[in-house]
Enzyme design. Structure first.
Site, PDB file in Angstrom:
ATOM      1  N   HIS A   1       0.840  -1.205   0.000  1.00  0.00           N
ATOM      2  CA  HIS A   1       0.000   0.000   0.000  1.00  0.00           C
ATOM      3  C   HIS A   1       0.875   1.255   0.000  1.00  0.00           C
ATOM      4  CE1 HIS A   1      -3.043  -2.690   2.248  1.00  0.00           C
ATOM      5  NE2 HIS A   1      -3.544  -2.491   1.041  1.00  0.00           N
TER       6      HIS A   1
ATOM      7  N   LYS B   1     -17.854  -7.055   7.499  1.00  0.00           N
ATOM      8  CA  LYS B   1     -16.493  -7.509   7.774  1.00  0.00           C
ATOM      9  C   LYS B   1     -16.124  -7.169   9.210  1.00  0.00           C
ATOM     10  CE  LYS B   1     -14.402  -7.222   3.194  1.00  0.00           C
ATOM     11  NZ  LYS B   1     -13.304  -6.615   2.413  1.00  0.00           N
TER      12      LYS B   1
ATOM     13  N   ARG C   1      -1.906  -6.258  -7.972  1.00  0.00           N
ATOM     14  CA  ARG C   1      -0.786  -7.175  -7.755  1.00  0.00           C
ATOM     15  C   ARG C   1      -0.709  -8.213  -8.864  1.00  0.00           C
ATOM     16  NH1 ARG C   1      -2.054  -9.696  -2.356  1.00  0.00           N
ATOM     17  NH2 ARG C   1      -4.119  -9.410  -3.208  1.00  0.00           N
TER      18      ARG C   1
ATOM     19  N   SER D   1      -2.989  -7.750   3.010  1.00  0.00           N
ATOM     20  CA  SER D   1      -3.407  -7.584   4.403  1.00  0.00           C
ATOM     21  C   SER D   1      -3.940  -8.895   4.965  1.00  0.00           C
ATOM     22  CB  SER D   1      -4.478  -6.489   4.508  1.00  0.00           C
ATOM     23  OG  SER D   1      -3.929  -5.239   4.190  1.00  0.00           O
TER      24      SER D   1
END
Length: 153
Positions: free
Chosen positions: A19, A43, A92, A130
């Site tokens: 990040h 979440k 990514r 993460s």
């Protein structure tokens, strides 16, 4: 002239070196980047919103072009609230692009004046997520190489 404000949305639970890499490379493209911590009621994050906001403040304390904020609801609505005309997304892998493009297409239909910008992560950070960092933390592993030194709990 209108300020070029960009929102970099995510959960940043926790913020990783990937990040930080994306933010550091994108900051020269905009007048301001707001790192937006999206709050999703479905979440359960590992770290509090306050902790994540504070980490971002600490990491970028020397750069007034980077701010942190939290928000709920649609990302494009938050963009309008902060007058951001750009959304920044880190990529990514090809699979990330497919997922992110679907979101960008939806956002574009809902708000045609907001552009999504994709930046690929540096190869050194492409495997860091993460989710994986949280797994290492849960299993008492060392994550120092994956997160900035400011990330402490």
């Amino acid at each position: 002239m209108q300020q070029r404000i960009c929102l970099f949305p995510g959960t940043f639970d926790p913020i990783t070196m990937g990040h930080v890499d994306v933010i550091n490379r994108a900051v020269s493209l905009f007048d301001k980047i707001v790192v937006g911590i999206g709050i999703n009621s479905s979440k359960q994050p590992m770290f509090t919103v306050e902790q994540r906001v504070n980490w971002i403040h600490d990491i970028f304390k020397g750069d007034p072009r980077v701010e942190a904020a939290s928000y709920t609801g649609l990302t494009i609505d938050f963009c309008k609230q902060i007058n951001a005309h750009y959304i920044l997304r880190g990529i990514r892998y090809v699979s990330d692009f497919e997922y992110e493009k679907a979101i960008a297409d939806m956002n574009r239909m809902l708000a045609p004046d907001i552009e999504t910008i994709f930046l690929t992560t540096a190869p050194a950070y492409s495997t860091i997520s993460s989710t994986l960092v949280r797994d290492v933390i849960r299993n008492n592993g060392n994550v120092r190489m994956f997160v900035p030194e400011e990330v402490k709990w």
